[in-house]
Design an enzyme around this catalytic site. Structure first.
Site, PDB file in Angstrom:
ATOM      1  N   SER A 140       0.846  -1.185   0.000  1.00  0.00           N
ATOM      2  CA  SER A 140       0.000   0.000   0.000  1.00  0.00           C
ATOM      3  C   SER A 140       0.885   1.239   0.000  1.00  0.00           C
ATOM      4  CB  SER A 140      -0.893   0.012   1.247  1.00  0.00           C
ATOM      5  OG  SER A 140      -1.628   1.221   1.343  1.00  0.00           O
ATOM      6  N   TYR A 153      -2.655  -1.429  10.172  1.00  0.00           N
ATOM      7  CA  TYR A 153      -2.592  -1.701   8.738  1.00  0.00           C
ATOM      8  C   TYR A 153      -1.286  -1.170   8.167  1.00  0.00           C
ATOM      9  CZ  TYR A 153      -3.953  -1.583   3.788  1.00  0.00           C
ATOM     10  OH  TYR A 153      -4.011  -1.754   2.426  1.00  0.00           O
TER      11      TYR A 153
END
Length: 264
Positions: A140, A153
């Protein structure tokens, strides 16, 4: 490299980026092994592929590490080899640090980091023995930049960069490639399924996610990055990609920008 008759194993393939990539690679005549927990979802994706007869389904839960040796054996047996493992499965988060139960942190790390690492280690001996292989990892932009509501995350995605950078260096001599794909906002259900502080799903779409790049477009760009065996590829909007470079060259400026993001 082209994907014609290449065997590609994709985790998290029942929806979102994984689904779009499976359909895109099927259009490019790849042989596919599709995995996730959602067997019904995988079956539907298989039906959407150009050549369903060249698609094998292997149900897999990234949190169940003890099953991975058997899963790898089944995956190799499907087409007699594996050329590319796309570590795409994972879960996101939408909660403040102070409101996040430690078991939620553990769940995210178990799936996003340890599950990916465990599956990679399970297939690594096969790649090293045959002196070929390609690990593709969906991380990401948040794997480069920590932002509000995504602490665990972001940690799991940062960890993937550290692990796979090390693996790339160690196994360059074995002709094993590593490509880290860093999505920005992509219009999938990732925010709907994101875990909140108590572990329950958020069950609503973030506006930024809704306005993100379409998964079909993302898959085409991802496939191109895999073909080129890029070490890292940033795929998203201008602001997300700009943030990576501001972080690198002007980290204090980015910190000020990040503080201004909404945390509610």
């Amino acid at each position: 490299m082209n994907f014609s008759d290449k065997v590609v194993w994709i985790t998290g393939a029942s929806s979102g980026i994984g689904k779009a990539l499976a359909i895109e690679l099927s259009q490019q005549n790849a042989k596919l092994i599709l995995s996730s927990r959602d067997l019904n979802g995988l079956t539907l994706v298989k039906k959407e592929c150009k050549t369903p007869e060249k698609v094998t389904i292997i149900q897999l839960d990234l949190a169940n590490y003890e099953t991975f040796s058997e899963k790898v054996e089944s995956a190799i047996a499907a087409f007699g080899t594996i050329d590319i493992l796309v570590n795409n499965g994972g879960i996101s988060q939408r909660s403040l640090v102070k409101d996040t139960d430690i078991l939620v942190d553990k769940r995210i790390m178990d799936v996003n980091y340890l599950g990916t690492v465990a599956l990679t280690k399970a297939i690594l001996p096969y790649f090293t023995e045959h002196k070929k292989g390609h690990f593709v990892v969906t991380t990401s932009i948040v794997g480069k930049i920590g932002t509000p509501l995504r602490s665990s995350y972001a940690a799991s995605k940062h960890a993937l960069h550290g692990f796979f950078d090390s693996l790339r260096a160690e196994h360059h001599k074995d002709n094993i490639a590593v490509t880290l794909i860093c999505p920005g906002f992509v219009n999938t259900n990732v925010s709907i399924n994101a875990l909140t502080g108590d572990g329950s799903p958020q069950q609503k779409m973030d506006l930024a996610t809704q306005n993100g790049i379409e998964p079909e477009r993302f898959a085409k760009l991802m496939a191109k990055a895999i073909q080129q065996q890029k070490e890292e590829a940033y795929i998203g909007g201008f602001k997300e990609k700009l943030g990576v470079y501001v972080k690198r060259f002007f980290p204090k400026v980015l910190s000020i920008m990040i503080r201004k993001l909404s945390v509610t």
